[in-house]
Design a protein around this motif. Structure first.
Motif, PDB file in Angstrom:
ATOM      1  N   GLU A  63       0.838  -1.197   0.000  1.00 15.30           N
ATOM      2  CA  GLU A  63       0.000   0.000   0.000  1.00 15.30           C
ATOM      3  C   GLU A  63       0.873   1.248   0.000  1.00 15.30           C
ATOM      4  O   GLU A  63       1.044   1.901   1.031  1.00 15.30           O
TER       5      GLU A  63
ATOM      6  N   PHE B  51      -6.661  -1.695 -12.130  1.00 20.85           N
ATOM      7  CA  PHE B  51      -6.876  -2.139 -10.749  1.00 20.85           C
ATOM      8  C   PHE B  51      -5.630  -2.790 -10.172  1.00 20.85           C
ATOM      9  O   PHE B  51      -5.701  -3.876  -9.590  1.00 20.85           O
ATOM     10  N   HIS B  53      -3.880  -2.376  -7.587  1.00 19.09           N
ATOM     11  CA  HIS B  53      -3.828  -2.574  -6.134  1.00 19.09           C
ATOM     12  C   HIS B  53      -4.691  -3.727  -5.654  1.00 19.09           C
ATOM     13  O   HIS B  53      -4.522  -4.203  -4.546  1.00 19.09           O
ATOM     14  N   THR B  54      -5.647  -4.188  -6.493  1.00 20.61           N
ATOM     15  CA  THR B  54      -6.548  -5.246  -6.011  1.00 20.61           C
ATOM     16  C   THR B  54      -6.161  -6.625  -6.525  1.00 20.61           C
ATOM     17  O   THR B  54      -6.727  -7.616  -6.088  1.00 20.61           O
ATOM     18  N   ARG B 128     -10.267 -10.313  -4.827  1.00 21.58           N
ATOM     19  CA  ARG B 128      -9.890  -8.898  -4.964  1.00 21.58           C
ATOM     20  C   ARG B 128      -9.349  -8.453  -3.629  1.00 21.58           C
ATOM     21  O   ARG B 128     -10.067  -8.443  -2.624  1.00 21.58           O
ATOM     22  N   TYR B 129      -8.095  -8.099  -3.656  1.00 22.07           N
ATOM     23  CA  TYR B 129      -7.473  -7.681  -2.406  1.00 22.07           C
ATOM     24  C   TYR B 129      -7.971  -6.291  -2.058  1.00 22.07           C
ATOM     25  O   TYR B 129      -7.878  -5.372  -2.868  1.00 22.07           O
ATOM     26  N   GLU B 130      -8.505  -6.139  -0.845  1.00 22.41           N
ATOM     27  CA  GLU B 130      -9.106  -4.847  -0.501  1.00 22.41           C
ATOM     28  C   GLU B 130      -8.518  -4.288   0.782  1.00 22.41           C
ATOM     29  O   GLU B 130      -9.193  -3.568   1.516  1.00 22.41           O
ATOM     30  N   SER B 131      -7.288  -4.680   1.066  1.00 18.83           N
ATOM     31  CA  SER B 131      -6.578  -4.045   2.158  1.00 18.83           C
ATOM     32  C   SER B 131      -7.327  -4.157   3.476  1.00 18.83           C
ATOM     33  O   SER B 131      -7.942  -5.168   3.759  1.00 18.83           O
ATOM     34  N   ASN B 133      -9.938  -3.266   4.388  1.00 13.53           N
ATOM     35  CA  ASN B 133     -11.388  -3.392   4.311  1.00 13.53           C
ATOM     36  C   ASN B 133     -11.881  -4.836   4.357  1.00 13.53           C
ATOM     37  O   ASN B 133     -13.071  -5.070   4.309  1.00 13.53           O
ATOM     38  N   ILE B 134     -10.951  -5.788   4.393  1.00  9.09           N
ATOM     39  CA  ILE B 134     -11.376  -7.190   4.398  1.00  9.09           C
ATOM     40  C   ILE B 134     -11.884  -7.558   5.781  1.00  9.09           C
ATOM     41  O   ILE B 134     -11.102  -7.789   6.698  1.00  9.09           O
ATOM     42  N   ARG B 139     -16.930  -8.396   2.651  1.00 10.78           N
ATOM     43  CA  ARG B 139     -15.858  -7.981   1.755  1.00 10.78           C
ATOM     44  C   ARG B 139     -14.719  -8.995   1.876  1.00 10.78           C
ATOM     45  O   ARG B 139     -13.717  -8.754   2.535  1.00 10.78           O
ATOM     46  N   TRP B 141     -11.645 -11.392   0.630  1.00  9.00           N
ATOM     47  CA  TRP B 141     -10.567 -11.438  -0.366  1.00  9.00           C
ATOM     48  C   TRP B 141     -10.866 -12.553  -1.368  1.00  9.00           C
ATOM     49  O   TRP B 141     -10.621 -12.449  -2.554  1.00  9.00           O
TER      50      TRP B 141
END
Lengths: 287, 287
Positions: A63, B51, B53-54, B128-131, B133-134, B139, B141
Motif C-alpha cells: 500500500e 486495478f 492494487h486489487t 480482490r485484495y481490498e486491504s 477493508n477485508i 468484503r 478477499w
C-alpha cells in the motif's frame, strides 16, 4: 482448463458419487472452505520445509502510492507482466490450498470430539506447482479435489480409511475402469515427520488408486494417481490440539479424489462414443 | 470462511437459483473454469493499469536448489513465513481470477458467433485484495461469484442484461429481501477505456443490486452490492477478436452474483429463526 459438455457432466458425476459415498457410508457433514489458506497455517503443518518447491504463494502490491503507480505505468504496454521493484510486492500472507483437509483441521482447533469423531466432506480447488511437468489434464497446477476427512480415535480413523478403499473398489466397478490400488511412498503429509525413514517403514500410510491412461510415446503402459487414501497419524491432532473421545490427540485420515484426473482417465478408457460407456453412467455423461 | 449447515444451504440455494435462471431464461451453457488466470490475459484486458492494487498474483520458488534450500531452512522454525531473498520467488505468471467472465471471453478468442450469440453460466472463486477493508462476509478477499455471461450483438447483449435485471427483481421477491437496484459509477471494467469521463457520461453500463445489512456503529443504514448487471460494450470482443453475427466485434455483458454477500444479507434480514424465512425457502435452508 475449461470444462463443458460431457467432460463437465463427467466431472460432476465423479464428485456426486464421492459426496454420496461420504453421506451414505460415513455420515459426513458438508463444508465449504476458502481457496486461500494463511501461510501461518501451512507453516505450522511444516509445509514450507517439506514441499517448498510446490507451494503457490499469493502476493499483491504494497500500500504505497508511488510503488503502485510505478507498477501501473510499467504495465501500460502489452504483456508480459513487469515488476519494476520486487519490494512493491508484499511477502505472501496467504497461499493457495495444496489440499482441502488442512482447512478442516484448523476449523476444529482446540476441540474435543464426541465418540463418533468428526467426518466432513468438502470439494475445493487445490494447487501444486509442478514445474515443467504441468501438461494436460493429468498434472494441473490448479485442480479440483473432493475429500472425505476423518478425525477421531486411531481405531476409528484407521477403520474408516480402510472402508473408503473398499468403497473405491466398488466405484471402479461402477465406472468399469482399469485401475489398481497400491501403497505409495511419497505421502502428501511427509510433513508430519522429519525423518522420511519412518514413512519407509510404515508403508501403509498412503494408498493410491491409479487409473490407466493412454500409453507413453514408446508404448509403455501409463497410469495416473486419481485418488488417495491417507493416514496422518496424530500429526494434525497435535498441531491443532484436537482431542479424540479417548482423551488422546486425534488421529486423522482422508480419502481424496482428483476429479480432473478421473475425467481424463474415464474418457481415455471409454472414449467419446456413448455406447462404450457403462449403461449406468451413459445418460448422465451424454445428456 | 468455512460454510456449513444453514449458511451452506443458503449459499447453495442462491447459486441454484441463478443457475436455473441462466438455463430457463437465457439458455445458458454450463462451463467450469480454472481459478488461476495467466497474467498475460489480465494484462491484455488492461487490469494491471486499472486495478493494480486489487490484483492477487501467484508466485512460487524458482527452480534453483540452493535458493529452495535456503528458503526451506529459513522456515524450519515457527511462522511467520520468511523469504530470505526476494529473487527466490518468480515474477508472477498467474493471477487469481478477479471475475469469472474473463475466462469465458478468452475461451472463444478468434471465434465468429452464431445468430443466437454465446451465453454461458459459471461459478468460481474470485479474488480482490481490498486491504484493511477485508472484514467478515461482506468484503472477502476470496469469494464466490456466479455469473451469466452474454456475448453477441449490441442489441442482444443489451436486451439480455435488461432482462437479467428484471429477473433479479423477481428473485428478490422470492427471497423477501430488502434491496435496491441502482446505477453505479465504478465498473469492474473501467479497464475498457482510458478515459473515466466516458463512463461518467454512459452511466447505464453498470447496475448494482444492493441488499440491506445491519446498520453501522452510529445507526446509519447500510447495504452491500450483492449482484451487478454489466455491459462492457465491445471491449472484450475487440481484445479477443470475437465477431458477432452482424460481423462486428462482439459486445459482452454479464450478470454476477456475490454469493457470500447474499448469504450474509439473507441471514441479517431473516435471522436464524426458520419461521421468519419465506416459506418457499425455509425447508431448503433449515433441512
Amino acid at each position: 482448463v475449461a470444462l463443458a459438455g460431457p467432460a463437465l457432466a463427467c466431472y460432476r458425476a465423479v464428485d456426486e458419487m464421492c459426496v454420496a459415498l461420504g453421506h451414505s457410508a460415513f455420515g459426513a457433514v458438508d463444508e465449504v472452505y476458502p481457496t486461500l489458506i494463511p501461510t501461518d497455517i501451512l507453516g505450522r503443518c511444516g509445509y514450507f520445509t517439506s514441499f517448498p518447491h510446490t507451494v503457490s504463494m499469493v502476493t499483491h502490491l504494497v500500500e504505497d502510492f508511488d510503488l503502485i503507480e510505478e507498477f501501473r505505468q510499467a504495465n501500460a504496454k502489452a504483456p508480459p507482466l513487469t515488476v519494476p521493484r520486487r519490494e512493491a510486492l508484499v511477502t505472501p500472507e496467504a497461499c493457495l490450498s495444496p489440499a482441502v483437509c488442512y482447512h478442516c483441521y484448523q476449523a476444529i482447533e482446540g476441540r474435543t470430539l464426541p465418540e463418533r469423531g468428526h467426518v466432513v466432506t468438502s470439494v475445493g480447488r487445490c494447487f501444486r506447482y509442478e514445474s515443467k511437468n504441468i501438461t494436460g489434464l493429468d498434472r494441473l497446477w490448479d485442480f479440483t479435489m473432493r475429500e472425505i476427512i476423518f478425525v477421531g480415535t486411531e481405531q476409528m480413523v484407521s477403520a474408516r480409511r480402510q472402508e473408503a478403499i473398499e468403497h473405491a473398489k466398488a466405484q471402479m466397478e461402477l465406472w468399469d475402469l482399469d485401475c489398481s490400488i497400491e501403497g505409495a511412498n511419497d505421502p502428501f503429509f511427509s510433513a508430519a515427520y522429519a525423518t522420511k525413514t519412518y514413512y519407509q517403514v510404515r508403508s501403509d500410510l498412503k494408498y493410491e488408486l491409479r487409473l490407466a491412461v493412454e500409453p507413453g510415446a514408446d508404448g509403455e503402459a501409463r497410469s495416473i494417481a486419481s485418488a488417495s487414501f491417507n493416514l496422518h497419524e496424530n500429526f494434525f491432532g497435535k498441531t491443532f490440539t484436537i482431542t479424540a473421545a479417548d482423551g488422546q490427540p486425534a488421529f486423522t485420515g482422508c480419502a481424496a479424489w482428483g476429479i480432473e484426473r478421473w475425467v481424463l482417465a474415464a474418457f481415455t478408457q471409454h472414449g467419446f462414443e456413448p455406447a462404450r460407456w457403462p449403461e449406468s453412467l451413459r445418460s448422465r455423461i451424454f445428456a
